[in-house]
Design an enzyme around this catalytic site. Structure first.
Site, PDB file in Angstrom:
ATOM      1  N   GLY A  45      29.183  34.733  47.507  1.00 42.22           N
ATOM      2  CA  GLY A  45      29.706  35.862  48.035  1.00 42.22           C
ATOM      3  C   GLY A  45      30.085  36.615  47.292  1.00 42.22           C
ATOM      4  O   GLY A  45      29.729  37.286  45.939  1.00 42.22           O
ATOM      5  N   GLN A  50      33.768  44.742  42.887  1.00 40.91           N
ATOM      6  CA  GLN A  50      32.419  43.999  42.243  1.00 40.91           C
ATOM      7  C   GLN A  50      31.632  45.158  42.394  1.00 40.91           C
ATOM      8  O   GLN A  50      30.661  44.884  41.632  1.00 40.91           O
ATOM      9  CB  GLN A  50      31.716  42.116  42.591  1.00 40.91           C
ATOM     10  CG  GLN A  50      32.659  41.382  42.152  1.00 40.91           C
ATOM     11  CD  GLN A  50      32.318  40.095  43.013  1.00 40.91           C
ATOM     12  OE1 GLN A  50      32.639  39.486  43.976  1.00 40.91           O
ATOM     13  NE2 GLN A  50      31.862  39.239  42.063  1.00 40.91           N
ATOM     14  N   CYS A  94      31.434  32.901  38.768  1.00 37.41           N
ATOM     15  CA  CYS A  94      30.919  34.411  39.480  1.00 37.41           C
ATOM     16  C   CYS A  94      30.319  35.410  39.029  1.00 37.41           C
ATOM     17  O   CYS A  94      29.844  35.440  37.824  1.00 37.41           O
ATOM     18  CB  CYS A  94      32.544  34.984  39.643  1.00 37.41           C
ATOM     19  SG  CYS A  94      33.191  36.430  39.842  1.00 37.41           S
ATOM     20  N   LEU A  95      29.539  36.427  40.171  1.00 40.97           N
ATOM     21  CA  LEU A  95      28.656  36.912  40.089  1.00 40.97           C
ATOM     22  C   LEU A  95      29.148  37.752  38.713  1.00 40.97           C
ATOM     23  O   LEU A  95      28.007  38.749  38.027  1.00 40.97           O
ATOM     24  CB  LEU A  95      28.436  37.668  41.411  1.00 40.97           C
ATOM     25  CG  LEU A  95      28.081  37.139  41.685  1.00 40.97           C
ATOM     26  CD1 LEU A  95      26.868  37.469  43.544  1.00 40.97           C
ATOM     27  CD2 LEU A  95      25.896  36.098  41.068  1.00 40.97           C
ATOM     28  N   HIS A 136      38.298  32.424  47.121  1.00 44.61           N
ATOM     29  CA  HIS A 136      37.757  33.065  45.482  1.00 44.61           C
ATOM     30  C   HIS A 136      37.668  34.888  46.154  1.00 44.61           C
ATOM     31  O   HIS A 136      37.931  35.598  44.918  1.00 44.61           O
ATOM     32  CB  HIS A 136      36.350  32.458  45.063  1.00 44.61           C
ATOM     33  CG  HIS A 136      35.598  33.308  44.074  1.00 44.61           C
ATOM     34  ND1 HIS A 136      36.091  32.577  42.710  1.00 44.61           N
ATOM     35  CD2 HIS A 136      35.761  34.185  44.095  1.00 44.61           C
ATOM     36  CE1 HIS A 136      34.958  33.073  42.018  1.00 44.61           C
ATOM     37  NE2 HIS A 136      34.710  34.793  42.535  1.00 44.61           N
ATOM     38  N   GLU A 137      36.786  35.531  46.966  1.00 49.57           N
ATOM     39  CA  GLU A 137      36.791  36.901  47.135  1.00 49.57           C
ATOM     40  C   GLU A 137      38.093  37.022  47.358  1.00 49.57           C
ATOM     41  O   GLU A 137      37.954  38.625  47.131  1.00 49.57           O
ATOM     42  CB  GLU A 137      35.241  36.912  48.303  1.00 49.57           C
ATOM     43  CG  GLU A 137      34.283  35.796  48.368  1.00 49.57           C
ATOM     44  CD  GLU A 137      33.226  36.005  46.601  1.00 49.57           C
ATOM     45  OE1 GLU A 137      33.911  37.664  46.079  1.00 49.57           O
ATOM     46  OE2 GLU A 137      32.977  36.069  46.090  1.00 49.57           O
ATOM     47  N   HIS A 140      39.699  38.623  44.637  1.00 37.10           N
ATOM     48  CA  HIS A 140      39.101  40.045  44.118  1.00 37.10           C
ATOM     49  C   HIS A 140      39.303  41.463  44.528  1.00 37.10           C
ATOM     50  O   HIS A 140      39.930  41.720  43.856  1.00 37.10           O
ATOM     51  CB  HIS A 140      37.653  39.976  43.916  1.00 37.10           C
ATOM     52  CG  HIS A 140      36.648  39.164  43.164  1.00 37.10           C
ATOM     53  ND1 HIS A 140      36.434  39.589  42.229  1.00 37.10           N
ATOM     54  CD2 HIS A 140      35.915  38.233  43.090  1.00 37.10           C
ATOM     55  CE1 HIS A 140      35.951  38.615  41.397  1.00 37.10           C
ATOM     56  NE2 HIS A 140      35.112  37.963  42.413  1.00 37.10           N
TER      57      HIS A 140
END
Length: 174
Positions: A45, A50, A94-95, A136-137, A140
């Site tokens: 994701g 991000q 997380c990226l 989660h996304e 963000h």
């Protein structure tokens, strides 16, 4: 085109993202870039903040089984419209917080409404890893990171690690 992923701490990751009011070809191209960036990372994701874009846009694909066809989703203005009382715990990463993982408790099932690449409204119930990932996304988009669910001391430790990582990466580029 691969996009650079912001690393925490970065003030852009803590901002509320703006709604998508006009689904332009540029935004469709951004969604395509985000999917390419997510797969390359590799991740399941990615949210527009991000990559430094304050728009309510997320992409995800939680298909992990070998031989199963990928299911890339791009969601504009996604919102959770219902969630289960039952919860599940997943070890999240997380990226924007590379190589850090922690268990987070979230609703086990969520119903999400969003606009797709064609501007059509969609609604779907997600469970398991998909439910965790979509929540989660969407977090963000609201300026919330998975580490915000952790105790303050653990969160501070992770933030310090990320500051150090950013310094090291900056030195490598110099």
């Amino acid at each position: 085109m691969l996009r650079p992923i912001l690393i925490h701490p970065d003030p852009r990751l803590k901002k509320l993202a703006d709604p998508v009011t006009d689904l332009s070809d540029d935004l469709r191209a951004v969604a395509s870039d985000m999917l390419e960036t997510m797969y390359d990372a590799p991740g399941i994701g990615l949210a527009a903040p991000q990559i430094g874009l304050s728009k309510r846009l997320i992409v995800l694909d939680c298909v992990k089984a070998e031989g199963e066809a990928p299911r890339p989703l791009a969601m504009f203005n996604p919102e959770v419209i219902a969630s289960s009382d039952e919860t599940s715990v997943y070890e999240e990463g997380c990226l924007s917080i590379p190589e850090i993982y922690a268990e987070v408790t979230r609703p086990a099932e969520v119903e999400v409404r969003w606009m797709d690449l064609d501007g059509k409204e969609n609604q779907e119930v997600f469970t398991g890893l998909w439910a965790t990932c979509v929540q989660h996304e969407i977090d963000h988009l609201d300026g919330k990171l998975f580490i915000d669910y952790l105790k303050p001391l653990k969160r501070q430790m992770i933030t310090r690690k990320m500051v150090k990582l950013k310094r090291e990466r900056a030195r490598e580029k110099a």
